[in-house]
Write a protein that holds these residues in place. Structure first.
Motif, PDB file in Angstrom:
ATOM      1  N   PRO A  27       0.671  -1.295   0.034  1.00  0.00           N
ATOM      2  CA  PRO A  27       0.059   0.103  -0.024  1.00  0.00           C
ATOM      3  C   PRO A  27       0.863   1.389  -0.052  1.00  0.00           C
ATOM      4  N   TRP A  28       1.635   1.574  -1.195  1.00  0.00           N
ATOM      5  CA  TRP A  28       2.438   2.725  -1.042  1.00  0.00           C
ATOM      6  C   TRP A  28       1.755   4.006  -0.975  1.00  0.00           C
ATOM      7  N   ASP A  29       2.161   4.758  -0.485  1.00  0.00           N
ATOM      8  CA  ASP A  29       1.592   6.355  -0.375  1.00  0.00           C
ATOM      9  C   ASP A  29       1.926   7.144  -1.643  1.00  0.00           C
ATOM     10  N   TYR A  30       3.232   6.952  -2.138  1.00  0.00           N
ATOM     11  CA  TYR A  30       3.465   7.481  -3.463  1.00  0.00           C
ATOM     12  C   TYR A  30       4.423   6.610  -3.866  1.00  0.00           C
ATOM     13  N   LEU A  31       4.602   7.195  -5.254  1.00  0.00           N
ATOM     14  CA  LEU A  31       5.706   6.572  -5.927  1.00  0.00           C
ATOM     15  C   LEU A  31       6.568   7.700  -6.698  1.00  0.00           C
ATOM     16  N   ILE A  32       7.906   7.825  -6.616  1.00  0.00           N
ATOM     17  CA  ILE A  32       8.595   8.698  -7.106  1.00  0.00           C
ATOM     18  C   ILE A  32       9.253   8.311  -8.486  1.00  0.00           C
ATOM     19  N   GLY A  33       9.046   8.824  -9.588  1.00  0.00           N
ATOM     20  CA  GLY A  33       9.662   8.391 -10.596  1.00  0.00           C
ATOM     21  C   GLY A  33      10.798   9.170 -10.922  1.00  0.00           C
ATOM     22  N   SER A  34      11.999   8.493 -11.070  1.00  0.00           N
ATOM     23  CA  SER A  34      13.176   8.999 -11.285  1.00  0.00           C
ATOM     24  C   SER A  34      13.934   8.501 -12.515  1.00  0.00           C
ATOM     25  N   VAL A  35      14.663   9.527 -13.407  1.00  0.00           N
ATOM     26  CA  VAL A  35      15.434   8.903 -14.336  1.00  0.00           C
ATOM     27  C   VAL A  35      17.083   9.243 -13.948  1.00  0.00           C
ATOM     28  N   HIS A  36      17.674   7.934 -13.856  1.00  0.00           N
ATOM     29  CA  HIS A  36      18.872   7.968 -13.631  1.00  0.00           C
ATOM     30  C   HIS A  36      19.836   7.477 -14.937  1.00  0.00           C
ATOM     31  N   TYR A  37      19.027   6.600 -15.682  1.00  0.00           N
ATOM     32  CA  TYR A  37      19.546   5.774 -17.197  1.00  0.00           C
ATOM     33  C   TYR A  37      19.057   6.720 -17.898  1.00  0.00           C
ATOM     34  N   VAL A  38      19.992   7.084 -18.740  1.00  0.00           N
ATOM     35  CA  VAL A  38      19.561   7.739 -20.100  1.00  0.00           C
ATOM     36  C   VAL A  38      19.821   6.589 -21.285  1.00  0.00           C
ATOM     37  N   SER A  39      20.767   5.439 -20.773  1.00  0.00           N
ATOM     38  CA  SER A  39      20.546   4.472 -21.835  1.00  0.00           C
ATOM     39  C   SER A  39      20.129   3.184 -20.980  1.00  0.00           C
ATOM     40  N   THR A  40      20.181   1.926 -21.511  1.00  0.00           N
ATOM     41  CA  THR A  40      20.106   0.826 -20.588  1.00  0.00           C
ATOM     42  C   THR A  40      21.345   0.830 -19.721  1.00  0.00           C
ATOM     43  N   THR A  41      22.419   1.235 -19.741  1.00  0.00           N
ATOM     44  CA  THR A  41      23.641   0.753 -19.031  1.00  0.00           C
ATOM     45  C   THR A  41      24.069   2.079 -18.510  1.00  0.00           C
ATOM     46  N   TRP A  42      23.859   3.275 -18.832  1.00  0.00           N
ATOM     47  CA  TRP A  42      24.763   4.342 -18.375  1.00  0.00           C
ATOM     48  C   TRP A  42      23.624   5.208 -17.351  1.00  0.00           C
ATOM     49  N   ALA A  43      23.894   5.122 -16.002  1.00  0.00           N
ATOM     50  CA  ALA A  43      23.168   6.090 -14.954  1.00  0.00           C
ATOM     51  C   ALA A  43      24.157   7.410 -14.934  1.00  0.00           C
ATOM     52  N   LEU A  44      23.596   8.301 -15.411  1.00  0.00           N
ATOM     53  CA  LEU A  44      24.196   9.568 -15.567  1.00  0.00           C
ATOM     54  C   LEU A  44      24.805  10.368 -14.322  1.00  0.00           C
ATOM     55  N   LYS A  69       1.820   7.747 -16.312  1.00  0.00           N
ATOM     56  CA  LYS A  69       0.772   7.337 -15.439  1.00  0.00           C
ATOM     57  C   LYS A  69       1.101   6.443 -14.202  1.00  0.00           C
ATOM     58  N   LEU A  70       2.360   6.333 -14.036  1.00  0.00           N
ATOM     59  CA  LEU A  70       3.207   5.315 -13.149  1.00  0.00           C
ATOM     60  C   LEU A  70       3.234   5.880 -11.779  1.00  0.00           C
ATOM     61  N   PHE A  71       3.715   7.295 -12.013  1.00  0.00           N
ATOM     62  CA  PHE A  71       4.346   7.965 -10.806  1.00  0.00           C
ATOM     63  C   PHE A  71       3.306   9.117 -10.209  1.00  0.00           C
ATOM     64  N   ASP A  72       3.717   9.258  -9.060  1.00  0.00           N
ATOM     65  CA  ASP A  72       2.677  10.732  -8.345  1.00  0.00           C
ATOM     66  C   ASP A  72       3.721  11.857  -8.369  1.00  0.00           C
ATOM     67  N   ILE A  73       4.999  11.549  -8.242  1.00  0.00           N
ATOM     68  CA  ILE A  73       6.051  12.499  -8.156  1.00  0.00           C
ATOM     69  C   ILE A  73       7.095  12.226  -9.110  1.00  0.00           C
ATOM     70  N   ILE A  74       7.872  13.235  -9.703  1.00  0.00           N
ATOM     71  CA  ILE A  74       8.878  13.126 -10.471  1.00  0.00           C
ATOM     72  C   ILE A  74      10.292  13.592  -9.613  1.00  0.00           C
ATOM     73  N   GLY A  75      11.383  12.614  -9.412  1.00  0.00           N
ATOM     74  CA  GLY A  75      12.174  12.992  -8.706  1.00  0.00           C
ATOM     75  C   GLY A  75      13.576  13.798  -9.311  1.00  0.00           C
TER      76      GLY A  75
END
Ligand code: ZN
Ligand code: ZN
Ligand code: FE
Ligand code: FE
Length: 265
Positions: A101-118, A150-156
């Motif tokens: 029962p999550w209160d929220y999900l933060i969607g974050s982009v770290h990966y700009v390709s499948t292997t590189w977390a910038l 539509k997956l996230f409540d907040i963008i990190g």
């Protein structure tokens, strides 16, 4: 009254210290009324990278947050995840979303390709082989997709790409505007993340330019320290509140079981 700290980590991600009860103790000490845990989500394949909990540890994570909730009844404790957004992983995120029962999900982009977390210091060399504008464009493309998913409540940390100070010389306002328009249309909040102040960029994520644009666009905000240790809980929140107020914000977004309510700042 300080807004909630909605972005914190636990030792399960392998690069943070302090159990949830220790972070909760610190939250009470610094005068927070609400604290949310948002550790890095597990991936379907545990070997995806080495900076997140294994899929089998998800229940233990939830139990550790519930323990903090039990031991600090004076603190409102929220259960959440910081979820990596990568195109093609949407079904996995929907699966995770249903497990607790999550209160929220933060969607974050770290990966700009499948292997590189910038933002990964161990992959810093990759920046030197790339053009900054191309990386920022790829980053904001994914951020816009995350806002539309539509997956996230907040963008990190909405401009994490500035972390190591590889700034494009070109004006990136169109990238910011397109992302914020997607956030507004989809009712997704953005967070003011004070961890940027502790990195090379020495600036809250996102920049004042983006926060001002977000306020004009009517995008809601949350606050997060991105604490990876107890001493970082609520850190520099007065700076973040000042940034928000300066942009014209009068409220922050509070989440309970993925429902949003506006609370006065
Ligand atoms: Zn982390
Ligand atoms: Zn992040
Ligand atoms: Fe984080
Ligand atoms: Fe993070």
């Amino acid at each position: 009254m300080l807004p909630a700290d909605y972005h914190t980590h636990t030792p399960l991600c392998r690069h943070a210290t302090g159990e949830p009860i220790e972070l909760a103790a610190q939250a009470v000490r610094v005068g927070l009324r609400e604290l949310g845990f948002s550790d890095h989500n597990p991936m379907r394949q545990d070997g995806f990278d080495d900076w997140r909990m294994r899929a089998s540890e998800l229940d233990a994570y939830v139990a550790s947050v519930e323990r903090a909730r039990r031991e600090y009844p004076e603190l409102s404790v929220k259960l959440a995840l910081e979820v990596d957004f990568l195109p093609g992983y949407e079904d996995w995120v929907r699966d995770l979303a249903q497990r607790h029962p999550w209160d929220y999900l933060i969607g974050s982009v770290h990966y700009v390709s499948t292997t590189w977390a910038l933002d990964n210091p161990l992959q810093l060399a990759e920046w030197k082989t790339r053009n900054a504008l191309e990386v920022w464009s790829a980053y904001f493309d994914r951020l816009t997709m995350a806002a539309e998913s539509k997956l996230f409540d907040i963008i990190g940390h909405a401009d994490l790409c500035k972390k190591f100070c590889f700034y494009p010389t070109q004006d990136c306002t169109p990238l910011f505007a397109r992302f914020l328009e997607a956030a507004r249309r989809n009712d997704v909040a953005i967070e003011l993340n004070t961890a940027g102040l502790r990195k090379e960029c020495k600036e809250i994520y996102p920049s004042p330019a983006i926060v001002n644009l977000a306020a004009q666009s009517g995008v809601a905000i949350t606050f997060g320290s991105d604490a990876h240790a107890p001493g970082e809980v609520g850190l520099n929140f007065s700076d973040a509140v000042q940034l928000a107020r300066g942009a014209g914000y009068t409220h922050w977004a509070k989440f309970t079981k993925r429902r949003r309510e506006a609370v006065e700042l």
